[in-house]
Design an enzyme around this catalytic site. Sequence first.
Site, PDB file in Angstrom:
ATOM      1  N   ASP A  10      28.646   2.951  15.184  1.00 44.65           N
ATOM      2  CA  ASP A  10      29.770   1.808  14.411  1.00 44.65           C
ATOM      3  C   ASP A  10      30.733   2.357  14.909  1.00 44.65           C
ATOM      4  O   ASP A  10      30.903   3.414  15.763  1.00 44.65           O
ATOM      5  CB  ASP A  10      29.854   1.947  12.775  1.00 44.65           C
ATOM      6  N   SER A  11      32.418   1.912  14.790  1.00 48.08           N
ATOM      7  CA  SER A  11      33.617   2.074  15.096  1.00 48.08           C
ATOM      8  C   SER A  11      34.385   2.781  14.542  1.00 48.08           C
ATOM      9  O   SER A  11      35.428   3.933  15.228  1.00 48.08           O
ATOM     10  CB  SER A  11      34.344   0.873  15.109  1.00 48.08           C
ATOM     11  N   CYS A  74      27.414  -1.987  12.741  1.00 41.42           N
ATOM     12  CA  CYS A  74      28.381  -2.589  12.847  1.00 41.42           C
ATOM     13  C   CYS A  74      28.634  -4.101  13.335  1.00 41.42           C
ATOM     14  O   CYS A  74      27.504  -4.630  14.324  1.00 41.42           O
ATOM     15  CB  CYS A  74      28.914  -2.054  13.809  1.00 41.42           C
ATOM     16  N   GLU A 153      39.957   3.664   7.331  1.00 38.20           N
ATOM     17  CA  GLU A 153      39.464   4.298   8.506  1.00 38.20           C
ATOM     18  C   GLU A 153      40.667   5.295   8.572  1.00 38.20           C
ATOM     19  O   GLU A 153      40.991   6.424   8.555  1.00 38.20           O
ATOM     20  CB  GLU A 153      39.979   3.920   9.448  1.00 38.20           C
ATOM     21  N   CYS A 185      31.266  -6.902   6.705  1.00 37.66           N
ATOM     22  CA  CYS A 185      31.632  -5.460   7.688  1.00 37.66           C
ATOM     23  C   CYS A 185      31.144  -4.187   7.058  1.00 37.66           C
ATOM     24  O   CYS A 185      31.309  -4.257   5.987  1.00 37.66           O
ATOM     25  CB  CYS A 185      33.166  -5.414   7.550  1.00 37.66           C
ATOM     26  N   HIS A 187      32.356  -1.369   6.999  1.00 32.06           N
ATOM     27  CA  HIS A 187      33.278  -0.852   6.349  1.00 32.06           C
ATOM     28  C   HIS A 187      33.266  -1.482   4.855  1.00 32.06           C
ATOM     29  O   HIS A 187      34.792  -0.294   3.854  1.00 32.06           O
ATOM     30  CB  HIS A 187      34.991  -0.926   7.488  1.00 32.06           C
TER      31      HIS A 187
END
Length: 267
Positions: A10-11, A74, A153, A185, A187
């Site tokens: 994932d990012s 992701c 994040e 998403c 996240h």
Amino acid sequence: MDDRPIGMFDSGFGGLTVARALIDLLPGEDLVYFGDSSRYPYGPRPLEEVREFARQVTAELVDRHGVKLVVVACNTASAAALELLQFSFDVPLVGVINPGVRAALSATSNHRVGVIGTVGTIASGAYQRAVHSHRKPVQLTCAACPGFVEFVERGEADSDQVHVLAERLLDPVRRAGVDTLLLGCTHYPFLARTIGDVMGREVVLVSSAEETAFEVRNLLEETGLVRRSASKGTRRFVSSGDVGWFADVGRRLLGAEVVDVEAHRWG
Ligand code: DGL
């Protein structure tokens, strides 16, 4: 039987929601998780750039870590690159968009489904196409939620500011009267309390994590790639960003599995 690890990326921290489901469903599998934290967020970037990042991370997992399968954990990278990756690499690749759509379509009763995701994911049309391919009479409302990923994040999933932002960004899906909201998403499940508060208790929040884990299990079984040993698998974490930060926040989000985090520097 195949003892190589499963790779996933994932990012940043978002894919940990999928890692949780994978570890719980397949505790005997070894796992390598790559968080491309030095280059997050992927969401606002042009799809071509995300495609190249996804190719580089997949190459890293396949060539250096010798993984047997890659989970693109992701949505933005799945939307931008899944087909290209499936074409370019010899290992099976699993994305998160189709599993999420399957879960959302089986959850809805009033056939009004909302999807929220990054600007890149929503603008790509990947969800619209995936829902359309099921040929079900569903009214789909999509909304981009720029800024959500950054809160996760920064380790601020519970702040008042994210609530204020959610009130504004979720307005279109609220007004559409959806009974199911797909968190498009990886996240966003970390913001589920805030999103749930804003949407109201009658709206079901659906994430792709569990359905993706089931898809991985089926694929391993069908292709004979299940790990031989019945002992508990190992979990390795790699970050292209600050490894201390990744270990701290990662442990808070995923749990005690995050012990050491290895550094990766893009050359
Ligand atoms: N977890 C990624 C996704 O599912 C977040 C993308 C980002 O870094 O903006 O889309």
